[in-house]
Scaffold this motif. Structure first.
Motif, PDB file in Angstrom:
ATOM      1  N   GLN A   1      -4.065  20.187 -62.691  1.00  0.00           N
ATOM      2  CA  GLN A   1      -3.078  19.941 -61.644  1.00  0.00           C
ATOM      3  C   GLN A   1      -2.051  21.069 -61.541  1.00  0.00           C
ATOM      4  N   PHE A   2      -1.682  21.627 -62.695  1.00  0.00           N
ATOM      5  CA  PHE A   2      -0.648  22.666 -62.739  1.00  0.00           C
ATOM      6  C   PHE A   2      -1.197  23.878 -63.513  1.00  0.00           C
ATOM      7  N   PRO A   3      -2.036  24.679 -62.871  1.00  0.00           N
ATOM      8  CA  PRO A   3      -2.699  25.793 -63.580  1.00  0.00           C
ATOM      9  C   PRO A   3      -1.733  26.864 -64.091  1.00  0.00           C
ATOM     10  N   ASP A   4      -0.540  26.957 -63.494  1.00  0.00           N
ATOM     11  CA  ASP A   4       0.416  27.988 -63.919  1.00  0.00           C
ATOM     12  C   ASP A   4       1.369  27.504 -65.011  1.00  0.00           C
ATOM     13  N   MET A   5       1.255  26.236 -65.397  1.00  0.00           N
ATOM     14  CA  MET A   5       2.164  25.683 -66.401  1.00  0.00           C
ATOM     15  C   MET A   5       1.623  25.929 -67.805  1.00  0.00           C
ATOM     16  N   GLU A   6       2.530  26.187 -68.722  1.00  0.00           N
ATOM     17  CA  GLU A   6       2.146  26.424 -70.110  1.00  0.00           C
ATOM     18  C   GLU A   6       2.068  25.104 -70.871  1.00  0.00           C
ATOM     19  N   PHE A   7       1.002  24.906 -71.637  1.00  0.00           N
ATOM     20  CA  PHE A   7       0.816  23.714 -72.463  1.00  0.00           C
ATOM     21  C   PHE A   7       0.706  24.149 -73.928  1.00  0.00           C
ATOM     22  N   ARG A   8       1.414  23.411 -74.797  1.00  0.00           N
ATOM     23  CA  ARG A   8       1.401  23.737 -76.220  1.00  0.00           C
ATOM     24  C   ARG A   8       1.270  22.451 -77.039  1.00  0.00           C
ATOM     25  N   TYR A   9       0.885  22.621 -78.306  1.00  0.00           N
ATOM     26  CA  TYR A   9       0.694  21.480 -79.207  1.00  0.00           C
ATOM     27  C   TYR A   9       1.780  21.485 -80.272  1.00  0.00           C
TER      28      TYR A   9
ATOM     29  N   LYS B   1      -8.133  17.731 -88.133  1.00  0.00           N
ATOM     30  CA  LYS B   1      -8.983  16.560 -87.875  1.00  0.00           C
ATOM     31  C   LYS B   1      -8.728  16.006 -86.487  1.00  0.00           C
ATOM     32  N   GLU B   2      -7.460  15.884 -86.152  1.00  0.00           N
ATOM     33  CA  GLU B   2      -7.115  15.339 -84.845  1.00  0.00           C
ATOM     34  C   GLU B   2      -7.554  16.274 -83.727  1.00  0.00           C
ATOM     35  N   ALA B   3      -7.524  17.578 -83.973  1.00  0.00           N
ATOM     36  CA  ALA B   3      -7.954  18.542 -82.957  1.00  0.00           C
ATOM     37  C   ALA B   3      -9.429  18.336 -82.612  1.00  0.00           C
ATOM     38  N   LYS B   4     -10.241  18.164 -83.654  1.00  0.00           N
ATOM     39  CA  LYS B   4     -11.663  17.930 -83.413  1.00  0.00           C
ATOM     40  C   LYS B   4     -11.889  16.621 -82.666  1.00  0.00           C
ATOM     41  N   LYS B   5     -11.090  15.593 -83.056  1.00  0.00           N
ATOM     42  CA  LYS B   5     -11.230  14.287 -82.415  1.00  0.00           C
ATOM     43  C   LYS B   5     -10.876  14.360 -80.942  1.00  0.00           C
ATOM     44  N   VAL B   6      -9.766  15.019 -80.642  1.00  0.00           N
ATOM     45  CA  VAL B   6      -9.331  15.118 -79.248  1.00  0.00           C
ATOM     46  C   VAL B   6     -10.300  15.937 -78.428  1.00  0.00           C
ATOM     47  N   LYS B   7     -10.833  17.004 -79.011  1.00  0.00           N
ATOM     48  CA  LYS B   7     -11.796  17.822 -78.275  1.00  0.00           C
ATOM     49  C   LYS B   7     -13.046  17.016 -77.927  1.00  0.00           C
ATOM     50  N   ARG B   8     -13.468  16.145 -78.856  1.00  0.00           N
ATOM     51  CA  ARG B   8     -14.626  15.288 -78.562  1.00  0.00           C
ATOM     52  C   ARG B   8     -14.297  14.314 -77.439  1.00  0.00           C
ATOM     53  N   GLU B   9     -13.073  13.761 -77.480  1.00  0.00           N
ATOM     54  CA  GLU B   9     -12.678  12.797 -76.452  1.00  0.00           C
ATOM     55  C   GLU B   9     -12.521  13.455 -75.088  1.00  0.00           C
ATOM     56  N   GLN B  10     -12.105  14.735 -75.097  1.00  0.00           N
ATOM     57  CA  GLN B  10     -11.860  15.418 -73.833  1.00  0.00           C
ATOM     58  C   GLN B  10     -13.113  16.093 -73.280  1.00  0.00           C
ATOM     59  N   ALA B  11     -14.195  16.037 -74.039  1.00  0.00           N
ATOM     60  CA  ALA B  11     -15.437  16.619 -73.532  1.00  0.00           C
ATOM     61  C   ALA B  11     -15.861  15.885 -72.270  1.00  0.00           C
ATOM     62  N   GLY B  12     -16.084  16.592 -71.229  1.00  0.00           N
ATOM     63  CA  GLY B  12     -16.456  15.979 -69.959  1.00  0.00           C
ATOM     64  C   GLY B  12     -15.264  15.671 -69.068  1.00  0.00           C
ATOM     65  N   GLN B  13     -14.032  15.807 -69.593  1.00  0.00           N
ATOM     66  CA  GLN B  13     -12.846  15.600 -68.762  1.00  0.00           C
ATOM     67  C   GLN B  13     -12.633  16.828 -67.877  1.00  0.00           C
ATOM     68  N   PRO B  14     -12.016  16.634 -66.696  1.00  0.00           N
ATOM     69  CA  PRO B  14     -11.802  17.767 -65.777  1.00  0.00           C
ATOM     70  C   PRO B  14     -10.616  18.639 -66.163  1.00  0.00           C
ATOM     71  N   TYR B  15     -10.108  18.512 -67.373  1.00  0.00           N
ATOM     72  CA  TYR B  15      -8.962  19.320 -67.808  1.00  0.00           C
ATOM     73  C   TYR B  15      -9.113  19.625 -69.292  1.00  0.00           C
ATOM     74  N   ARG B  16      -8.374  20.640 -69.740  1.00  0.00           N
ATOM     75  CA  ARG B  16      -8.369  20.990 -71.166  1.00  0.00           C
ATOM     76  C   ARG B  16      -7.107  20.492 -71.858  1.00  0.00           C
ATOM     77  N   HIS B  17      -5.989  20.487 -71.130  1.00  0.00           N
ATOM     78  CA  HIS B  17      -4.708  20.108 -71.721  1.00  0.00           C
ATOM     79  C   HIS B  17      -4.025  19.055 -70.844  1.00  0.00           C
ATOM     80  N   LYS B  18      -3.435  18.060 -71.509  1.00  0.00           N
ATOM     81  CA  LYS B  18      -2.722  16.999 -70.806  1.00  0.00           C
ATOM     82  C   LYS B  18      -1.457  16.655 -71.585  1.00  0.00           C
TER      83      LYS B  18
END
Length: 282
Positions: free
Chosen positions: A252-260, A225-242
């Motif tokens: 900002q850091f394209p070579d850095m690994e991001f995990r949930y 549920k939270e994944a869908k919510k965050v994806k909706r909130e991040q729609a239009g943002q200039p990044y996928r992971h923060k």
């Protein structure tokens, strides 16, 4: 238990410089010297409340360096020290210096409190020893890396979780042996040594022991549920992971690994620097 663990995590994150780097290495080094050359010093280092009250306050700490069995074969003792160092260095690398220092020193403090309570309340002198405290580190290691394989005696491959079961059997045998010998107060020492383990690792241990379906279902539903919510909130943002801690993004850091983190309540992203070093969201 989880709240206390989260409070410890918050303290360690706010006070990153707290602690003693490679604390266990220093303890092992001094213990090895005592084992090899300090036989005559051991009676001066043991935990004896009556002598502490007479001014020998160093005994509050020196008992940590006293070898449990001075007649042990030097080869076996070397393996034991190496085992302690391997486990402690791995835990310090995983938790950070601050949290490992809190873990070990809280265990030392619990032993001291138990010894003093027995002396002042019941008039009994308990010769506390560091063996159970040191072996409790293995339980923490097993909770973090249950399926890691080590080579027993350098050539027998065995999973950590099976060694942890053997370690638990040793604790149980020690408790039963002390009870049979009529030393009830010594039988409590293994339990005292496990208190800090349950405080810091009890939540993770319960997660391992629960059935997979019971453990995963509520969190998975919430996570989706939270994944869908965050994806909706991040729609239009200039990044996928923060990162939820430092704010770094994959833009900002394209070579850095991001995990949930699936242990957090919700859908929270973390950079590689904080995925294993953050306070879990309630």
């Amino acid at each position: 238990m989880r709240r206390l663990n989260r409070a410890i995590d918050k303290f360690c994150l706010k006070h990153r410089r707290f602690g003693i780097p490679r604390l266990m290495l220093y303890i092992i080094f001094v213990s090895a010297l005592v084992f090899l050359f300090g036989g005559q010093l051991i009676p001066v280092m043991e935990f004896r409340p009556a002598l502490i009250l007479r001014g020998e306050v160093w005994r509050l700490l020196t008992w940590v360096f006293v070898p449990v069995n001075r007649n042990t074969n030097i080869f076996f003792m070397a393996i034991t020290f190496y085992f302690y160092y391997f486990i402690s260095s791995t835990l310090e690398s995983e938790w950070g210096t601050a949290k490992f220092t809190v873990y070990y020193l809280s265990g030392v403090a619990l032993h001291i409190i138990y010894g003093l309570v027995m002396f002042f309340v019941l008039g009994r002198t308990i010769l506390i020893a560091p063996i159970y405290l040191n072996l409790s580190m293995f339980f923490a290691f097993a909770v973090l890396f249950p399926n890691n394989v080590v080579r027993l005696f350098f050539f027998i491959p065995i999973k950590i979780k099976w060694l942890a079961i053997f370690n638990a059997a040793f604790f149980g045998f020690s408790i039963v042996s002390e009870i049979i010998d009529g030393r009830m107060f010594m039988a409590i020492l293994p339990a005292v040594a496990l208190l800090n383990f349950f405080i810091i690792c009890g939540g993770d241990l319960l997660d391992h022991l629960r059935p997979v379906r019971a453990r995963a279902s509520p969190q998975t539903i919430n996570f989706q549920k939270e994944a869908k919510k965050v994806k909706r909130e991040q729609a239009g943002q200039p990044y996928r992971h923060k990162c939820a801690v430092c704010g770094k993004t994959d833009t900002q850091f394209p070579d850095m690994e991001f995990r949930y983190c699936s242990r957090c309540n919700g859908y929270h992203c973390f950079c590689s620097e904080h995925i294993n070093n953050h306070v879990h969201f309630d």
